[in-house]
Design a protein around this motif. Sequence first.
Motif, PDB file in Angstrom:
ATOM      1  N   PRO A  37       0.807  -1.228   0.000  1.00 17.13           N
ATOM      2  CA  PRO A  37       0.000   0.000   0.000  1.00 17.13           C
ATOM      3  C   PRO A  37       0.839   1.277   0.000  1.00 17.13           C
ATOM      4  O   PRO A  37       0.543   2.233  -0.731  1.00 17.13           O
ATOM      5  CB  PRO A  37      -0.829  -0.123   1.287  1.00 17.13           C
ATOM      6  CG  PRO A  37      -0.910  -1.589   1.537  1.00 17.13           C
ATOM      7  CD  PRO A  37       0.412  -2.129   1.102  1.00 17.13           C
ATOM      8  N   SER A  38       1.912   1.297   0.796  1.00 15.19           N
ATOM      9  CA  SER A  38       2.791   2.460   0.838  1.00 15.19           C
ATOM     10  C   SER A  38       3.519   2.634  -0.486  1.00 15.19           C
ATOM     11  O   SER A  38       3.691   3.759  -0.989  1.00 15.19           O
ATOM     12  CB  SER A  38       3.796   2.307   1.983  1.00 15.19           C
ATOM     13  OG  SER A  38       4.685   3.386   2.029  1.00 15.19           O
ATOM     14  N   LEU A  39       3.960   1.516  -1.081  1.00 17.97           N
ATOM     15  CA  LEU A  39       4.610   1.561  -2.396  1.00 17.97           C
ATOM     16  C   LEU A  39       3.673   2.148  -3.441  1.00 17.97           C
ATOM     17  O   LEU A  39       4.083   2.974  -4.268  1.00 17.97           O
ATOM     18  CB  LEU A  39       5.052   0.153  -2.777  1.00 17.97           C
ATOM     19  CG  LEU A  39       5.778  -0.083  -4.105  1.00 17.97           C
ATOM     20  CD1 LEU A  39       6.666  -1.329  -3.998  1.00 17.97           C
ATOM     21  CD2 LEU A  39       4.819  -0.276  -5.280  1.00 17.97           C
ATOM     22  N   GLN A  40       2.415   1.739  -3.413  1.00 23.14           N
ATOM     23  CA  GLN A  40       1.442   2.227  -4.391  1.00 23.14           C
ATOM     24  C   GLN A  40       1.263   3.739  -4.287  1.00 23.14           C
ATOM     25  O   GLN A  40       1.248   4.453  -5.298  1.00 23.14           O
ATOM     26  CB  GLN A  40       0.101   1.526  -4.184  1.00 23.14           C
ATOM     27  CG  GLN A  40      -0.974   1.953  -5.180  1.00 23.14           C
ATOM     28  CD  GLN A  40      -2.286   1.228  -4.952  1.00 23.14           C
ATOM     29  OE1 GLN A  40      -2.443   0.480  -3.984  1.00 23.14           O
ATOM     30  NE2 GLN A  40      -3.241   1.438  -5.837  1.00 23.14           N
ATOM     31  N   ARG A  41       1.163   4.238  -3.061  1.00 18.05           N
ATOM     32  CA  ARG A  41       0.975   5.683  -2.872  1.00 18.05           C
ATOM     33  C   ARG A  41       2.221   6.463  -3.291  1.00 18.05           C
ATOM     34  O   ARG A  41       2.131   7.484  -3.975  1.00 18.05           O
ATOM     35  CB  ARG A  41       0.647   5.976  -1.405  1.00 18.05           C
ATOM     36  CG  ARG A  41      -0.730   5.506  -0.960  1.00 18.05           C
ATOM     37  CD  ARG A  41      -1.066   6.071   0.405  1.00 18.05           C
ATOM     38  NE  ARG A  41      -0.123   5.640   1.421  1.00 18.05           N
ATOM     39  CZ  ARG A  41      -0.270   4.539   2.162  1.00 18.05           C
ATOM     40  NH1 ARG A  41      -1.324   3.766   1.982  1.00 18.05           N
ATOM     41  NH2 ARG A  41       0.627   4.224   3.077  1.00 18.05           N
ATOM     42  N   ASP A  42       3.389   5.970  -2.902  1.00 23.42           N
ATOM     43  CA  ASP A  42       4.628   6.701  -3.152  1.00 23.42           C
ATOM     44  C   ASP A  42       4.959   6.778  -4.637  1.00 23.42           C
ATOM     45  O   ASP A  42       5.465   7.800  -5.123  1.00 23.42           O
ATOM     46  CB  ASP A  42       5.768   6.026  -2.393  1.00 23.42           C
ATOM     47  CG  ASP A  42       7.062   6.816  -2.466  1.00 23.42           C
ATOM     48  OD1 ASP A  42       7.003   8.056  -2.433  1.00 23.42           O
ATOM     49  OD2 ASP A  42       8.131   6.187  -2.575  1.00 23.42           O
ATOM     50  N   LEU A  43       4.676   5.693  -5.383  1.00 23.36           N
ATOM     51  CA  LEU A  43       5.021   5.641  -6.800  1.00 23.36           C
ATOM     52  C   LEU A  43       3.832   5.924  -7.709  1.00 23.36           C
ATOM     53  O   LEU A  43       3.946   5.790  -8.935  1.00 23.36           O
ATOM     54  CB  LEU A  43       5.623   4.273  -7.140  1.00 23.36           C
ATOM     55  CG  LEU A  43       6.918   3.909  -6.398  1.00 23.36           C
ATOM     56  CD1 LEU A  43       7.422   2.534  -6.829  1.00 23.36           C
ATOM     57  CD2 LEU A  43       8.002   4.962  -6.618  1.00 23.36           C
ATOM     58  N   SER A  44       2.702   6.301  -7.126  1.00 18.66           N
ATOM     59  CA  SER A  44       1.478   6.607  -7.901  1.00 18.66           C
ATOM     60  C   SER A  44       1.145   5.461  -8.853  1.00 18.66           C
ATOM     61  O   SER A  44       0.872   5.650 -10.039  1.00 18.66           O
ATOM     62  CB  SER A  44       1.656   7.917  -8.692  1.00 18.66           C
ATOM     63  OG  SER A  44       1.922   8.993  -7.823  1.00 18.66           O
TER      64      SER A  44
END
Length: 486
Positions: A37-44
Motif C-alpha cells: 500500500p505504501s509503495l502504491q501511494r509513493d510511486l502513484s
Amino acid sequence: MTRPATAPVRPRLALAGSIAGAMIVALDGSVLFVAQPSLQRDLSASLAQVQWTSTAYLLAVASLLVLAGRLGDRYGHTRLLLIGSLGFGAASAGIAVAPSVGWVIALRVVQGVCGALLQPATLALLRQVYPPDRLGPPVALRTSAIGAAAAAGPLLGGFLVEEFGWRSVFVINVPAALVIGLFCLAARVPAAGGDRDASHRLEAGGALLLAVALALLVNALAGVELHGWADGRTVGGLLASSAAAAVLVRHERRSHHPLVPAAVARSVPVTASMVMLLFTASGMFGALFVSTYFLQYALGLDPLDSVLRSLPLTAMMIVGAPLAGRLLRVLGARTTALGGVLLVVLGTGWLAGTGSGTGPVAMGAAFALLGAGYATVMVTATGTVVGDAPAGYAGVVGGLKQTAVNIGPVLGIAVAAGLLPAAGGVRAQQWEGAMGTPLLVLAATAALALAPAALLPGARTGPPPGDTGRGRPEKAAPCLTSPSEG
C-alpha cells in the motif's frame, strides 16, 4: 610431491547458509504485502501494477526452479546459492532506489530469477553434507526457521514501513545476502563429483518448454481472483499451459538428456511427495486466504490483529517441525505424512464451522492444527525428496519440490477466490456464513494429498542403507528407496 589435503567440509556452516537462504525468501515474501500500500501511494501506481510486483516475481521463480536445480547438479550447489543470494541482494538494493513502479516490477523479475537459483540449492546442499540417516534434524530446523521468518515478516515489515518507509523492507535483504555468501565460502563444500558428466547435459528445449508451461499456469491461476474461472483469459491460459505441458512430455520422452532425468521421474517417493505437497499447500494457503478476508471484513479486525489471531499456526510450525522429524524417524514417512495431511484437513474443516460468534481460543486451535499439520507434511516431504534423490540429482529434485510449494498456494487461492463474495465486497453481512463452502472445498483439496501420502515408504526395520560418512560429495551417495529418518 604430496598434494595438500582438501579443507574439511563444515556441515554447520553449510546448514546455516541453507537456512539463511530459505529464510531470506520467506521473509521477503511476507514483508512485501505489508509494504505494497505504501509503495502504491509513493510511486502513484495502479492496483494492477502493484499486483504485478508479486506476480512477476512468482512467475520467474516458478518457471525456473527445476532448471536451476539442474544447473546446481551440474555446476555445484554452493556456487548457485552464492550467485543466487548475491543477485537477490543486488536486485533488492536496486528496488530500494527504484524511481518508478516499472523499475520495481523489472527488478522483481531479477529477484525471482535469483530466488530460483538459490532455493533448490538450499535443499541440495543439505543432501551433499549430511548422510541420509542424519538429514531429519537439519530439515526440521530449516522448516522451523521458515515458519519463524514467515511469522516475523508482517511484524518486521509493519515496523520498517512505519518508521522508514517501504524501501527499507528491501534494504534489509542486502546484509542478509552478504551473510549467506560468507557462509557459502566458509562451508568449503566441494562441487558434486561427476556433475559435468554427460548424464547431466542440459537441452535448452526442455527447460524452455517447462518455463513456458509453468509461467502460463501461474499467470492464469493468479488472475482468477480478478477475472474468475470462466473468463476467457483464465480458460485460455490454462489451455495454453496444458498444450505446452503436452509438448514438454513428448519432448522429454524423446530427449537423450531430459530436464527431469528418468531416475527422478520413476522415483515413487519423490513423485508422491511432490503431489502431496501441491494439494496440502493448496488447501492450507487457500484457507489462510479465506480466513484473512473473514477476520478483517466479517470481524472488523485490523491487519495486525488478524495476524495475531492466526499466530498459533506459525507457532505450531516452529514447534511442530522438530517433533515431526522425530516422528519421521520412528514411524516412517507414510504414517507421519498421513497424520500431517489429516491435521490440515481437520484444521480447515474446523475453520469452516467458525463464525462471528467463535472465540479466539477456538479459532486459534483450528489454526494450530493447520500449522502442526503443514509442518509435518513439509518435514516429511522435504526429508523424502532430499533423502531419496538419485545420486547427483538432489538439485533437480529440490527444484521440483520448490515448484510444488510455489504453485500449491496459487492454486489454493484461485480455488478460494472463485468461491468468495464478489471482489470488493467489504460489508460484514456479505462475509457472515460465506466462509463455510470455500473452506470445505479447500479441505477436500487437501484431502487429495492422502492418496500420494499412502504411497510413501513405511518405517525402517533396520539401519538405513548407504554412505553414512559426514560431508562426502553427492557422487558417493546411493540412490535410496526410503526417506531420510535422521
